[in-house]
Motif scaffolding. Sequence first.
Motif, mmCIF file in Angstrom:
data_model
loop_
_atom_site.group_PDB
_atom_site.id
_atom_site.type_symbol
_atom_site.label_atom_id
_atom_site.label_comp_id
_atom_site.label_asym_id
_atom_site.label_seq_id
_atom_site.Cartn_x
_atom_site.Cartn_y
_atom_site.Cartn_z
ATOM 1 N N GLU A 165 0.814 -1.213 0.000
ATOM 2 C CA GLU A 165 0.000 0.000 0.000
ATOM 3 C C GLU A 165 0.849 1.265 0.000
ATOM 4 O O GLU A 165 0.449 2.290 -0.546
ATOM 5 C CB GLU A 165 -0.920 0.012 1.231
ATOM 6 C CG GLU A 165 -1.949 -1.120 1.236
ATOM 7 C CD GLU A 165 -2.844 -1.055 2.448
ATOM 8 O OE1 GLU A 165 -2.675 -0.115 3.269
ATOM 9 O OE2 GLU A 165 -3.716 -1.939 2.588
ATOM 10 N N ASN A 166 2.027 1.201 0.592
ATOM 11 C CA ASN A 166 2.843 2.406 0.773
ATOM 12 C C ASN A 166 3.898 2.547 -0.313
ATOM 13 O O ASN A 166 4.464 1.561 -0.797
ATOM 14 C CB ASN A 166 3.521 2.376 2.138
ATOM 15 C CG ASN A 166 2.519 2.366 3.277
ATOM 16 O OD1 ASN A 166 1.469 3.007 3.189
ATOM 17 N ND2 ASN A 166 2.835 1.630 4.336
ATOM 18 N N SER A 171 11.239 -0.935 5.658
ATOM 19 C CA SER A 171 12.223 -1.979 5.949
ATOM 20 C C SER A 171 12.882 -2.360 4.637
ATOM 21 O O SER A 171 12.437 -1.937 3.557
ATOM 22 C CB SER A 171 11.542 -3.210 6.566
ATOM 23 O OG SER A 171 10.689 -3.831 5.618
ATOM 24 N N THR A 172 13.931 -3.168 4.720
ATOM 25 C CA THR A 172 14.598 -3.591 3.478
ATOM 26 C C THR A 172 13.637 -4.378 2.591
ATOM 27 O O THR A 172 13.541 -4.131 1.379
ATOM 28 C CB THR A 172 15.843 -4.437 3.793
ATOM 29 O OG1 THR A 172 16.776 -3.628 4.505
ATOM 30 C CG2 THR A 172 16.493 -4.951 2.515
ATOM 31 N N ASP A 173 12.905 -5.318 3.208
ATOM 32 C CA ASP A 173 11.949 -6.105 2.424
ATOM 33 C C ASP A 173 10.901 -5.208 1.781
ATOM 34 O O ASP A 173 10.609 -5.328 0.577
ATOM 35 C CB ASP A 173 11.261 -7.149 3.304
ATOM 36 C CG ASP A 173 12.151 -8.347 3.608
ATOM 37 O OD1 ASP A 173 13.366 -8.273 3.305
ATOM 38 O OD2 ASP A 173 11.643 -9.346 4.145
ATOM 39 N N ASN A 174 10.325 -4.304 2.564
ATOM 40 C CA ASN A 174 9.280 -3.433 2.036
ATOM 41 C C ASN A 174 9.822 -2.446 1.008
ATOM 42 O O ASN A 174 9.119 -2.062 0.065
ATOM 43 C CB ASN A 174 8.575 -2.687 3.164
ATOM 44 C CG ASN A 174 7.657 -3.584 3.962
ATOM 45 O OD1 ASN A 174 7.211 -4.623 3.473
ATOM 46 N ND2 ASN A 174 7.386 -3.210 5.211
ATOM 47 N N ARG A 217 -3.819 -1.430 -9.863
ATOM 48 C CA ARG A 217 -2.816 -0.433 -9.486
ATOM 49 C C ARG A 217 -2.609 0.616 -10.572
ATOM 50 O O ARG A 217 -2.099 1.704 -10.296
ATOM 51 C CB ARG A 217 -1.477 -1.114 -9.185
ATOM 52 C CG ARG A 217 -1.556 -2.255 -8.181
ATOM 53 C CD ARG A 217 -0.176 -2.750 -7.800
ATOM 54 N NE ARG A 217 0.559 -1.722 -7.074
ATOM 55 C CZ ARG A 217 0.508 -1.557 -5.757
ATOM 56 N NH1 ARG A 217 -0.236 -2.372 -5.019
ATOM 57 N NH2 ARG A 217 1.192 -0.606 -5.169
ATOM 58 N N LEU A 218 -2.967 0.298 -11.808
ATOM 59 C CA LEU A 218 -2.707 1.209 -12.920
ATOM 60 C C LEU A 218 -3.712 2.352 -12.950
ATOM 61 O O LEU A 218 -4.900 2.174 -12.685
ATOM 62 C CB LEU A 218 -2.748 0.444 -14.248
ATOM 63 C CG LEU A 218 -1.670 -0.633 -14.422
ATOM 64 C CD1 LEU A 218 -1.911 -1.423 -15.700
ATOM 65 C CD2 LEU A 218 -0.274 -0.006 -14.446
#
Length: 244
Positions: A165-166, A171-174, A217-218
């Motif tokens: 969502e962001n 974090s590294t993963d995010n 998302r587009l």
Amino acid sequence: MILTIDVGNTQIKSAVFEENTLIEKEIFSLSNFQISIENILKKFKKISVLVIASVGKIEKEQLEVFSQRVKIYFIDREKVLPFINKYATPTTLGIDRLVLTAGAVLQFPSQNRLIIDVGTCVTYDFVDENDVYYGGAISPGFRLRYEAMHNYTAKLPLLELKDIENLVGNSTDNSMHSGVVNGLTFEIDGYIHAIKAEKENFIIILTGGDANFLAKRLKNTIFANSNFLLESLNSLYQYQINND
């Protein structure tokens, strides 16, 4: 009935059609190819034609075992197509891109079309309102982007695709998820925006295994159909046997 088969880089997709109606779809691995086709033919005894887009890693001998029961029909570049191919290197154009272009022409006549296929790679294909195909673009898909970051760095992990969502990863993963998911989303939106600035009367077709994930998302208005290649195989076969 017609059985269409798409041999991809990571999996095989098949669909059973009654004329233009998709009856059933199945996805299976290369190792299960023969037994999966056998089960489909047993279930749908009215199948008379097997249409395949590309043999890929499938040996023709694996298909010939079914030739006594159904007609085996290969889609290739030598058969009649519903568009004019202006690609500079036509023999290098992937059969999947050729089939998708044909499907777009047959299903959406008299308009500019951009077909975006999101799989191992993302392919963009443009065919104009006069049914002239010019080419497009190829870039890495979700999986390749994750693998590239893992394989060509010392410490970045190998992640699986995840909805986020962001925009800013905490974090590294995010951060990796944001780079991959938002990066590809921005790329596709940007490509659509740039090409629509040059052309009017446009339809955008989004397909491939990750089409549904991306569709929401587009920002641009699109026609999302994850089965478009299988449907295009069916419609191109019908076109070719009627125009041979």
